[in-house]
Design a protein around this motif. Structure first.
Motif, PDB file in Angstrom:
ATOM      1  N   ALA A 131       0.828  -1.201   0.000  1.00 36.51           N
ATOM      2  CA  ALA A 131       0.000   0.000   0.000  1.00 36.51           C
ATOM      3  C   ALA A 131       0.863   1.252   0.000  1.00 36.51           C
ATOM      4  CB  ALA A 131      -0.934  -0.012   1.209  1.00 36.51           C
ATOM      5  N   THR A 132       1.902   1.272   0.832  1.00 37.57           N
ATOM      6  CA  THR A 132       2.790   2.427   0.913  1.00 37.57           C
ATOM      7  C   THR A 132       3.417   2.729  -0.439  1.00 37.57           C
ATOM      8  OG1 THR A 132       3.302   1.922   3.226  1.00 37.57           O
ATOM      9  CG2 THR A 132       4.824   3.380   2.071  1.00 37.57           C
ATOM     10  N   ALA A 133       3.885   1.674  -1.120  1.00 37.53           N
ATOM     11  CA  ALA A 133       4.529   1.861  -2.421  1.00 37.53           C
ATOM     12  C   ALA A 133       3.532   2.309  -3.489  1.00 37.53           C
ATOM     13  CB  ALA A 133       5.208   0.562  -2.852  1.00 37.53           C
ATOM     14  N   LEU A 134       2.356   1.693  -3.506  1.00 33.92           N
ATOM     15  CA  LEU A 134       1.384   1.982  -4.565  1.00 33.92           C
ATOM     16  C   LEU A 134       0.717   3.345  -4.393  1.00 33.92           C
ATOM     17  CD1 LEU A 134      -0.241  -1.539  -4.966  1.00 33.92           C
ATOM     18  CD2 LEU A 134       1.282  -0.383  -6.577  1.00 33.92           C
ATOM     19  N   LEU A 135       0.649   3.840  -3.160  1.00 38.51           N
ATOM     20  CA  LEU A 135       0.047   5.159  -2.939  1.00 38.51           C
ATOM     21  C   LEU A 135       0.843   6.277  -3.612  1.00 38.51           C
ATOM     22  CD1 LEU A 135      -1.158   4.875   0.763  1.00 38.51           C
ATOM     23  CD2 LEU A 135      -2.589   5.339  -1.248  1.00 38.51           C
ATOM     24  N   LYS A 136       2.100   6.002  -3.943  1.00 41.80           N
ATOM     25  CA  LYS A 136       2.900   6.990  -4.662  1.00 41.80           C
ATOM     26  C   LYS A 136       2.411   7.156  -6.099  1.00 41.80           C
ATOM     27  CE  LYS A 136       6.947   5.615  -1.940  1.00 41.80           C
ATOM     28  NZ  LYS A 136       8.237   4.892  -1.973  1.00 41.80           N
ATOM     29  N   TYR A 137       1.569   6.217  -6.545  1.00 39.10           N
ATOM     30  CA  TYR A 137       1.035   6.247  -7.911  1.00 39.10           C
ATOM     31  C   TYR A 137      -0.461   6.536  -7.877  1.00 39.10           C
ATOM     32  CZ  TYR A 137       5.502   4.108  -9.091  1.00 39.10           C
ATOM     33  OH  TYR A 137       6.851   3.854  -9.244  1.00 39.10           O
ATOM     34  N   SER A 138      -0.844   7.516  -7.075  1.00 40.69           N
ATOM     35  CA  SER A 138      -2.260   7.825  -6.880  1.00 40.69           C
ATOM     36  C   SER A 138      -2.933   8.324  -8.164  1.00 40.69           C
ATOM     37  CB  SER A 138      -2.426   8.875  -5.774  1.00 40.69           C
ATOM     38  OG  SER A 138      -1.706  10.056  -6.090  1.00 40.69           O
ATOM     39  N   ASP A 139      -2.134   8.786  -9.133  1.00 45.23           N
ATOM     40  CA  ASP A 139      -2.711   9.212 -10.406  1.00 45.23           C
ATOM     41  C   ASP A 139      -3.043   8.026 -11.305  1.00 45.23           C
ATOM     42  OD1 ASP A 139       0.004   8.605 -10.648  1.00 45.23           O
ATOM     43  OD2 ASP A 139       0.255   9.905 -12.401  1.00 45.23           O
ATOM     44  N   ARG A 140      -2.523   6.848 -10.956  1.00 42.34           N
ATOM     45  CA  ARG A 140      -2.732   5.654 -11.783  1.00 42.34           C
ATOM     46  C   ARG A 140      -3.628   4.628 -11.099  1.00 42.34           C
ATOM     47  NH1 ARG A 140      -0.117   3.448 -16.202  1.00 42.34           N
ATOM     48  NH2 ARG A 140      -0.424   1.211 -16.446  1.00 42.34           N
ATOM     49  N   TYR A 141      -3.515   4.548  -9.766  1.00 45.08           N
ATOM     50  CA  TYR A 141      -4.226   3.506  -9.034  1.00 45.08           C
ATOM     51  C   TYR A 141      -5.115   4.077  -7.934  1.00 45.08           C
ATOM     52  CZ  TYR A 141      -0.705   0.460 -11.160  1.00 45.08           C
ATOM     53  OH  TYR A 141       0.095  -0.201 -12.051  1.00 45.08           O
ATOM     54  N   LYS A 201      -3.996   6.398   8.946  1.00 47.18           N
ATOM     55  CA  LYS A 201      -2.654   6.770   8.489  1.00 47.18           C
ATOM     56  C   LYS A 201      -2.578   6.918   6.975  1.00 47.18           C
ATOM     57  CE  LYS A 201       2.238   5.456   8.695  1.00 47.18           C
ATOM     58  NZ  LYS A 201       3.242   4.510   9.251  1.00 47.18           N
ATOM     59  N   TYR A 202      -3.272   6.016   6.267  1.00 52.34           N
ATOM     60  CA  TYR A 202      -3.121   5.977   4.811  1.00 52.34           C
ATOM     61  C   TYR A 202      -4.366   6.466   4.052  1.00 52.34           C
ATOM     62  CZ  TYR A 202       0.953   3.125   5.921  1.00 52.34           C
ATOM     63  OH  TYR A 202       2.145   2.666   6.420  1.00 52.34           O
ATOM     64  N   GLY A 203      -5.473   6.640   4.754  1.00 49.75           N
ATOM     65  CA  GLY A 203      -6.682   7.096   4.094  1.00 49.75           C
ATOM     66  C   GLY A 203      -7.257   6.111   3.097  1.00 49.75           C
ATOM     67  N   LEU A 204      -7.078   4.833   3.364  1.00 52.80           N
ATOM     68  CA  LEU A 204      -7.528   3.796   2.435  1.00 52.80           C
ATOM     69  C   LEU A 204      -8.975   3.391   2.703  1.00 52.80           C
ATOM     70  CD1 LEU A 204      -4.375   1.487   2.508  1.00 52.80           C
ATOM     71  CD2 LEU A 204      -5.058   3.029   0.668  1.00 52.80           C
ATOM     72  N   ALA A 205      -9.655   3.004   1.640  1.00 54.84           N
ATOM     73  CA  ALA A 205     -10.978   2.401   1.785  1.00 54.84           C
ATOM     74  C   ALA A 205     -10.780   0.960   2.224  1.00 54.84           C
ATOM     75  CB  ALA A 205     -11.718   2.451   0.457  1.00 54.84           C
ATOM     76  N   VAL A 206     -11.453   0.563   3.297  1.00 54.52           N
ATOM     77  CA  VAL A 206     -11.300  -0.787   3.835  1.00 54.52           C
ATOM     78  C   VAL A 206     -12.621  -1.528   3.703  1.00 54.52           C
ATOM     79  CG1 VAL A 206     -10.698  -2.186   5.848  1.00 54.52           C
ATOM     80  CG2 VAL A 206      -9.561   0.013   5.467  1.00 54.52           C
ATOM     81  N   TYR A 207     -12.552  -2.700   3.062  1.00 53.75           N
ATOM     82  CA  TYR A 207     -13.738  -3.528   2.870  1.00 53.75           C
ATOM     83  C   TYR A 207     -13.686  -4.700   3.846  1.00 53.75           C
ATOM     84  CZ  TYR A 207     -13.555  -0.829  -1.425  1.00 53.75           C
ATOM     85  OH  TYR A 207     -13.471   0.212  -2.317  1.00 53.75           O
ATOM     86  N   ILE A 241      10.943  -7.023   2.408  1.00 56.37           N
ATOM     87  CA  ILE A 241      10.368  -5.892   3.144  1.00 56.37           C
ATOM     88  C   ILE A 241      10.892  -4.528   2.689  1.00 56.37           C
ATOM     89  CG2 ILE A 241       9.840  -7.267   5.173  1.00 56.37           C
ATOM     90  CD1 ILE A 241      12.213  -5.913   6.575  1.00 56.37           C
ATOM     91  N   SER A 242      11.940  -4.510   1.876  1.00 55.10           N
ATOM     92  CA  SER A 242      12.380  -3.210   1.353  1.00 55.10           C
ATOM     93  C   SER A 242      11.422  -2.688   0.274  1.00 55.10           C
ATOM     94  CB  SER A 242      13.809  -3.285   0.804  1.00 55.10           C
ATOM     95  OG  SER A 242      13.917  -4.246  -0.218  1.00 55.10           O
ATOM     96  N   ALA A 243      10.369  -3.465  -0.011  1.00 56.64           N
ATOM     97  CA  ALA A 243       9.305  -2.966  -0.892  1.00 56.64           C
ATOM     98  C   ALA A 243       8.677  -1.702  -0.323  1.00 56.64           C
ATOM     99  CB  ALA A 243       8.232  -4.040  -1.075  1.00 56.64           C
ATOM    100  N   ARG A 244       8.713  -1.547   0.990  1.00 56.09           N
ATOM    101  CA  ARG A 244       8.083  -0.365   1.604  1.00 56.09           C
ATOM    102  C   ARG A 244       8.772   0.931   1.191  1.00 56.09           C
ATOM    103  NH1 ARG A 244       9.505  -1.427   7.932  1.00 56.09           N
ATOM    104  NH2 ARG A 244       8.411  -3.340   7.381  1.00 56.09           N
ATOM    105  N   ILE A 245      10.024   0.832   0.733  1.00 54.91           N
ATOM    106  CA  ILE A 245      10.729   2.011   0.237  1.00 54.91           C
ATOM    107  C   ILE A 245      11.032   1.859  -1.258  1.00 54.91           C
ATOM    108  CG2 ILE A 245      11.703   2.686   2.462  1.00 54.91           C
ATOM    109  CD1 ILE A 245      14.369   1.375   1.522  1.00 54.91           C
ATOM    110  N   SER A 246      10.305   0.953  -1.906  1.00 54.81           N
ATOM    111  CA  SER A 246      10.427   0.724  -3.352  1.00 54.81           C
ATOM    112  C   SER A 246      11.835   0.324  -3.774  1.00 54.81           C
ATOM    113  CB  SER A 246       9.989   1.988  -4.131  1.00 54.81           C
ATOM    114  OG  SER A 246       8.662   2.334  -3.801  1.00 54.81           O
ATOM    115  N   LYS A 247      12.500  -0.490  -2.936  1.00 51.90           N
ATOM    116  CA  LYS A 247      13.867  -0.909  -3.222  1.00 51.90           C
ATOM    117  C   LYS A 247      14.027  -2.434  -3.241  1.00 51.90           C
ATOM    118  CE  LYS A 247      16.062   3.107  -3.443  1.00 51.90           C
ATOM    119  NZ  LYS A 247      16.798   3.538  -4.648  1.00 51.90           N
ATOM    120  N   ALA A 248      12.937  -3.154  -3.342  1.00 45.27           N
ATOM    121  CA  ALA A 248      13.018  -4.611  -3.281  1.00 45.27           C
ATOM    122  C   ALA A 248      13.299  -5.220  -4.652  1.00 45.27           C
ATOM    123  CB  ALA A 248      11.719  -5.191  -2.740  1.00 45.27           C
ATOM    124  N   PRO A 249      14.139  -6.264  -4.717  1.00 41.29           N
ATOM    125  CA  PRO A 249      14.092  -7.113  -5.906  1.00 41.29           C
ATOM    126  C   PRO A 249      12.790  -7.901  -5.835  1.00 41.29           C
ATOM    127  CG  PRO A 249      15.689  -7.952  -4.302  1.00 41.29           C
ATOM    128  CD  PRO A 249      15.074  -6.731  -3.704  1.00 41.29           C
TER     129      PRO A 249
END
Length: 275
Positions: free
Chosen positions: A17-27, A45-51, A129-137
């Protein structure tokens, strides 16, 4: 704008969620989570819609990212099966499933969701877990019949997490051992080096900062240099010097074997979980 539904808001779900929120114009990001504390975190914290149930997240998503614990997947898929329409053609975009569930093959989704329409668009990710800073392989594998539009979208999502490494599904356990689990081995090495610095006389905080700078420099040098790690080691070693003494100590502790065995053991365990 495509709608992404994340099922599961644990460590990896939050990283996604943290990584994808940077692309709010796309997703447009939503998620399904049942634990109250995690729901509050996602909303406040993230303002996400929760189902609260699979039907709602399915109705509000074009691509589903499954980020639950392996032991919870079967129950979730039973719920999803009951929530699916007779086919997936109601979505404006091709429906797809991306799984980041460790130790669960794409066949599991096909098995549970058989008879519910077109389930050809499935991808499997293995980040760390480095996906949270967009640095994961990010190990990425696709089902045989996944269409090109879904593949392109999945790769874009993987790029939000770091750098995609596309492999066949039978190599996902290797990616798990090397990268998914391997980052923990790196943290353990960083801590051990820092404690070594303490033994040599430095405060832990100073030692840790020094180790982080050293790792950053080493990674940058590996990126820029045409030499492999073994050649760079020999550039540091000098006859009867300090480094060869340290290398000798590492070899007394079977350093290379231990690291290789750690990756092998983690990869084998990942393969066992797939069985």
């Amino acid at each position: 704008m495509k709608r992404i539904g994340i099922i599961g808001f644990g460590v990896m779900g939050e990283s996604l969620a943290t990584a994808l929120l940077k692309y709010s114009d796309r997703y447009e990001i939503g998620l399904m989570e049942k634990r109250e504390k995690r729901v509050i975190l996602a909303e406040e914290k993230y303002g996400l819609a929760v189902y609260s149930n699979p039907k709602a997240v399915m109705e509000n998503s074009d691509i589903i990212i499954v980020a639950v614990k392996p032991q919870d997947l079967s129950f979730l898929l039973e719920e999803l099966k009951e929530s699916l329409p007779g086919n997936f053609k109601g979505s404006k975009y091709p429906f797809g499933i991306i799984s980041i569930v460790a130790g669960r093959k794409m066949d599991v989704y096909r098995k549970y969701l058989a008879g519910r329409g077109d389930i050809s668009n499935i991808a499997r990710f293995m980040p760390n877990i480095s996906a949270r800073i967009s640095k994961a392989p990010v190990g990425v594998s696709f089902s045989d019949k996944a269409d090109e539009e879904f593949k392109r979208e999945a790769i874009i999502i993987a790029e939000a997490l770091g750098t995609p490494v596309e492999v066949s599904e039978n190599l996902i356990p290797a990616i798990t051992g090397l990268s998914g689990s391997g980052i923990a081995f790196v943290f353990k090495f960083v801590h051990a080096l820092s404690v070594g610095g303490v033994y040599a006389g430095l405060p832990y905080k100073t030692a840790l900062e020094t180790v982080k700078l050293m790792l950053s420099g080493a990674a940058a040098l590996l990126d820029l240099s045409k030499e492999d790690p073994a050649e760079l080691i020999h550039e540091v070693i000098s006859p009867s010097g300090t480094t060869i003494e340290g290398i000798l100590s590492l070899e007394k502790g079977a350093f290379d074997y231990t690291v290789i065995d750690a990756v092998k053991s983690a990869a084998l365990r990942a393969k066992e979980l797939e069985a």
